[in-house]
Design a protein around this motif. Structure first.
Motif, PDB file in Angstrom:
ATOM      1  N   ALA A 101      42.830  41.855   5.080  1.00 42.22           N
ATOM      2  CA  ALA A 101      41.412  41.827   5.446  1.00 42.22           C
ATOM      3  C   ALA A 101      41.252  42.128   6.934  1.00 42.22           C
ATOM      4  O   ALA A 101      42.105  41.790   7.752  1.00 42.22           O
ATOM      5  N   ALA A 102      40.154  42.763   7.255  1.00 38.97           N
ATOM      6  CA  ALA A 102      39.869  43.069   8.654  1.00 38.97           C
ATOM      7  C   ALA A 102      39.491  41.779   9.380  1.00 38.97           C
ATOM      8  O   ALA A 102      38.905  40.873   8.791  1.00 38.97           O
ATOM      9  N   PRO A 103      39.826  41.668  10.663  1.00 37.10           N
ATOM     10  CA  PRO A 103      39.452  40.454  11.400  1.00 37.10           C
ATOM     11  C   PRO A 103      37.931  40.336  11.515  1.00 37.10           C
ATOM     12  O   PRO A 103      37.226  41.336  11.669  1.00 37.10           O
TER      13      PRO A 103
END
Length: 102
Positions: free
Chosen positions: A7-9
């Protein structure tokens, strides 16, 4: 077989908006039950999750985030009375911390 991408931050502004329903004191670890930052307080005997944070955690949060208008100390410094450190913070410091969080 498919693989999952990490997942993207999440940006801090979005993270703050999602946690707005929680008490702002949850941003510091709880000195009473040992709950990590952003985790709910628990009863140590029954491992039950509490809705509101422990008073010690709220006091720690107020001390960390706000200046005390009564004894004129900066954030991070414990409140004092007649030169002696207090166990809790002044009520006006709680109000200042809540105003800062809003």
């Amino acid at each position: 077989m498919t693989t999952r991408r990490p997942a993207a931050p999440m940006p801090d502004s979005i993270r703050h908006a999602l946690r707005a329903k929680q008490h702002p004191a949850r941003c510091v670890p709880c000195p009473h039950c040992g709950a990590a930052a952003h985790r709910p307080c628990v009863l140590r005997t029954r491992n039950q999750v509490l809705i509101q944070p422990h008073p010690q955690r709220v006091s720690e949060w107020a001390q960390t985030t706000a200046c005390c208008p009564q004894c004129q100390v900066t954030p991070g410094v414990p409140c004092h009375e007649d030169g002696r450190a207090r166990q809790t913070v002044h009520a006006r410091r709680y109000q200042e911390a809540e105003a800062t969080a809003a």
